[in-house]
Design an enzyme around this catalytic site. Sequence first.
Site, PDB file in Angstrom:
ATOM      1  N   LYS A 189       0.579  -1.259  -0.050  1.00  8.29           N
ATOM      2  CA  LYS A 189       0.212  -0.020   0.175  1.00  8.29           C
ATOM      3  C   LYS A 189       1.041   0.997   0.110  1.00  8.29           C
ATOM      4  O   LYS A 189       0.450   2.308  -0.868  1.00  8.29           O
ATOM      5  CB  LYS A 189      -0.576  -0.132   1.118  1.00  8.29           C
ATOM      6  CG  LYS A 189      -1.596  -1.228   1.345  1.00  8.29           C
ATOM      7  CD  LYS A 189      -2.854  -0.788   2.338  1.00  8.29           C
ATOM      8  CE  LYS A 189      -1.661  -1.440   3.425  1.00  8.29           C
ATOM      9  NZ  LYS A 189      -1.714  -2.647   4.312  1.00  8.29           N
ATOM     10  N   ARG A 241      -9.271   0.785   9.356  1.00  2.00           N
ATOM     11  CA  ARG A 241      -8.448  -0.574   9.715  1.00  2.00           C
ATOM     12  C   ARG A 241      -9.999  -1.396  10.049  1.00  2.00           C
ATOM     13  O   ARG A 241      -9.401  -1.839  10.432  1.00  2.00           O
ATOM     14  CB  ARG A 241      -7.890  -0.405  10.339  1.00  2.00           C
ATOM     15  CG  ARG A 241      -6.325  -0.977   9.303  1.00  2.00           C
ATOM     16  CD  ARG A 241      -5.288  -0.847  10.008  1.00  2.00           C
ATOM     17  NE  ARG A 241      -4.710  -1.242   9.873  1.00  2.00           N
ATOM     18  CZ  ARG A 241      -3.179  -0.481   9.619  1.00  2.00           C
ATOM     19  NH1 ARG A 241      -2.529   0.669   8.914  1.00  2.00           N
ATOM     20  NH2 ARG A 241      -1.777  -1.203   9.166  1.00  2.00           N
ATOM     21  N   ARG A 254      -0.119  -8.426  13.687  1.00  4.73           N
ATOM     22  CA  ARG A 254      -0.408  -7.832  13.029  1.00  4.73           C
ATOM     23  C   ARG A 254      -1.821  -8.491  11.979  1.00  4.73           C
ATOM     24  O   ARG A 254      -2.467  -7.968  11.070  1.00  4.73           O
ATOM     25  CB  ARG A 254       0.571  -6.879  12.363  1.00  4.73           C
ATOM     26  CG  ARG A 254       1.265  -5.662  12.972  1.00  4.73           C
ATOM     27  CD  ARG A 254       2.435  -5.574  12.238  1.00  4.73           C
ATOM     28  NE  ARG A 254       2.531  -4.859  10.777  1.00  4.73           N
ATOM     29  CZ  ARG A 254       3.198  -4.260  10.468  1.00  4.73           C
ATOM     30  NH1 ARG A 254       4.990  -5.270  10.325  1.00  4.73           N
ATOM     31  NH2 ARG A 254       3.533  -3.508   9.231  1.00  4.73           N
ATOM     32  N   ARG A 263      11.206  -1.102   9.991  1.00  5.82           N
ATOM     33  CA  ARG A 263      10.366  -0.529  11.749  1.00  5.82           C
ATOM     34  C   ARG A 263      10.040  -1.787  12.314  1.00  5.82           C
ATOM     35  O   ARG A 263      10.748  -2.991  12.662  1.00  5.82           O
ATOM     36  CB  ARG A 263       9.173  -0.722  10.675  1.00  5.82           C
ATOM     37  CG  ARG A 263       8.875   0.195  10.213  1.00  5.82           C
ATOM     38  CD  ARG A 263       7.567   0.607   9.084  1.00  5.82           C
ATOM     39  NE  ARG A 263       6.747  -0.194  10.019  1.00  5.82           N
ATOM     40  CZ  ARG A 263       5.228  -0.365   9.353  1.00  5.82           C
ATOM     41  NH1 ARG A 263       5.039   0.295   7.972  1.00  5.82           N
ATOM     42  NH2 ARG A 263       3.647  -0.875   9.881  1.00  5.82           N
ATOM     43  N   ARG A 323      11.695  -5.401   4.577  1.00 13.76           N
ATOM     44  CA  ARG A 323      11.193  -4.166   4.136  1.00 13.76           C
ATOM     45  C   ARG A 323      12.886  -3.296   4.774  1.00 13.76           C
ATOM     46  O   ARG A 323      12.494  -3.709   6.033  1.00 13.76           O
ATOM     47  CB  ARG A 323      10.300  -3.398   4.731  1.00 13.76           C
ATOM     48  CG  ARG A 323       9.385  -2.472   4.429  1.00 13.76           C
ATOM     49  CD  ARG A 323       7.979  -2.434   4.265  1.00 13.76           C
ATOM     50  NE  ARG A 323       7.262  -2.795   4.988  1.00 13.76           N
ATOM     51  CZ  ARG A 323       6.087  -2.359   5.807  1.00 13.76           C
ATOM     52  NH1 ARG A 323       5.266  -2.001   4.332  1.00 13.76           N
ATOM     53  NH2 ARG A 323       5.114  -2.591   6.789  1.00 13.76           N
TER      54      ARG A 323
HETATM   55  P1  AMP Z   1       1.354   0.672   8.965  1.00 12.09           P
HETATM   56  O1  AMP Z   1       2.217   1.725   8.611  1.00 12.09           O
HETATM   57  O2  AMP Z   1      -0.320   0.658   8.694  1.00 12.09           O
HETATM   58  O3  AMP Z   1       1.445  -0.963   9.004  1.00 12.09           O
HETATM   59  O4  AMP Z   1       0.701   0.515  10.272  1.00 12.09           O
HETATM   60  C1  AMP Z   1       1.208   0.344  11.533  1.00 12.09           C
HETATM   61  C2  AMP Z   1       0.605   1.042  12.961  1.00 12.09           C
HETATM   62  O5  AMP Z   1       0.399   1.387  13.466  1.00 12.09           O
HETATM   63  C3  AMP Z   1      -0.568  -0.708  12.456  1.00 12.09           C
HETATM   64  O6  AMP Z   1       0.039  -1.803  13.769  1.00 12.09           O
HETATM   65  C4  AMP Z   1      -1.075   0.067  14.414  1.00 12.09           C
HETATM   66  O7  AMP Z   1      -0.543  -0.350  15.498  1.00 12.09           O
HETATM   67  C5  AMP Z   1      -1.068   1.399  13.624  1.00 12.09           C
HETATM   68  N1  AMP Z   1      -2.089   1.913  13.425  1.00 12.09           N
HETATM   69  C6  AMP Z   1      -2.053   2.288  11.725  1.00 12.09           C
HETATM   70  N2  AMP Z   1      -3.381   2.707  11.271  1.00 12.09           N
HETATM   71  C7  AMP Z   1      -4.315   2.663  12.044  1.00 12.09           C
HETATM   72  C8  AMP Z   1      -6.055   2.929  11.883  1.00 12.09           C
HETATM   73  N3  AMP Z   1      -6.125   3.211  10.728  1.00 12.09           N
HETATM   74  N4  AMP Z   1      -6.111   2.126  12.654  1.00 12.09           N
HETATM   75  C9  AMP Z   1      -5.688   1.601  14.244  1.00 12.09           C
HETATM   76  N5  AMP Z   1      -3.951   1.468  14.254  1.00 12.09           N
HETATM   77  C10 AMP Z   1      -3.308   1.926  13.548  1.00 12.09           C
END
Ligand code: AMP
Length: 234
Positions: free
Chosen positions: A26, A101, A183, A172, A139
């Site tokens: 994404k 999400r 996740r 990360r 990554r």
């Molecule tokens: P990402 O970079 O999109 O993989 O997000 C990293 C982490 O941020 C996720 O594992 C969640 O802990 C938190 N996070 C990101 N977007 C959301 C969302 N829309 N709702 C809740 N937690 C989020």
Amino acid sequence: MSSPLPNATDFLPGPVLLLGAPGVGKGTQAKLLMEEFNIPQISTGDLLRGNREQRTTLGMMAEELMTKGLLVPDDLVNEMVSERLALPDTEHGYILDGFPRTLNQAEWLDTKLVAYMLPVVAINIAVPEKVLLERITGRRMCPVCGTIYNIYTQPPKSECICDADATKLVQRADDTEEVFHERMNSFRQKTSAVIEYYRSHGNRFAEVDGDRPVHEVTKSIRATLLKLRHHPEN
Ligand code: AMP
């Protein structure tokens, strides 16, 4: 016979959601589309990481949940998105990456977008689960320009150094195998229902195969977006 697609420059992208499990691409795709359509990428993960680095109240509250691969509470994330959407660069559209999400976030977004010029369109990037673990653990990111690499499938020219600005790449903290499984649990329990929610919107939803080289996926997403916006109701 299908009608011809309009040019990318002839239309407003409007609000676009990129959906999919962790590691489907994404962020990579959103960055490429952002450049092409000249609209911002809004990644809730990036916004939360920014808050964490700045030690804001939100960042401190989110930190532990993110480290464990758990979702941050809806009201906190919705509020953060609301503030971001209020900035003037969202006027012609934006790409939301990693949001919504949960069904609650999706319903909140619907109420938020009622008065927006175009309806939201959602594109789900589908990748088989067995491919995702390698994508996540391989990554690496440039902390300065945000370019995303993969040490197995898309390595930088020099090991661990960004091609664009020679910064040392970082991994990360949540891109480990253990956190990946957590996740994926959050994804299965909460986010897969969001994909079904948008799928039920019919002509505002489409799916692309994300298990292909990056630029082929970008091409498909671009064509899909143009087609969705070309539909009379969108
Ligand atoms: P990402 O970079 O999109 O993989 O997000 C990293 C982490 O941020 C996720 O594992 C969640 O802990 C938190 N996070 C990101 N977007 C959301 C969302 N829309 N709702 C809740 N937690 C989020």
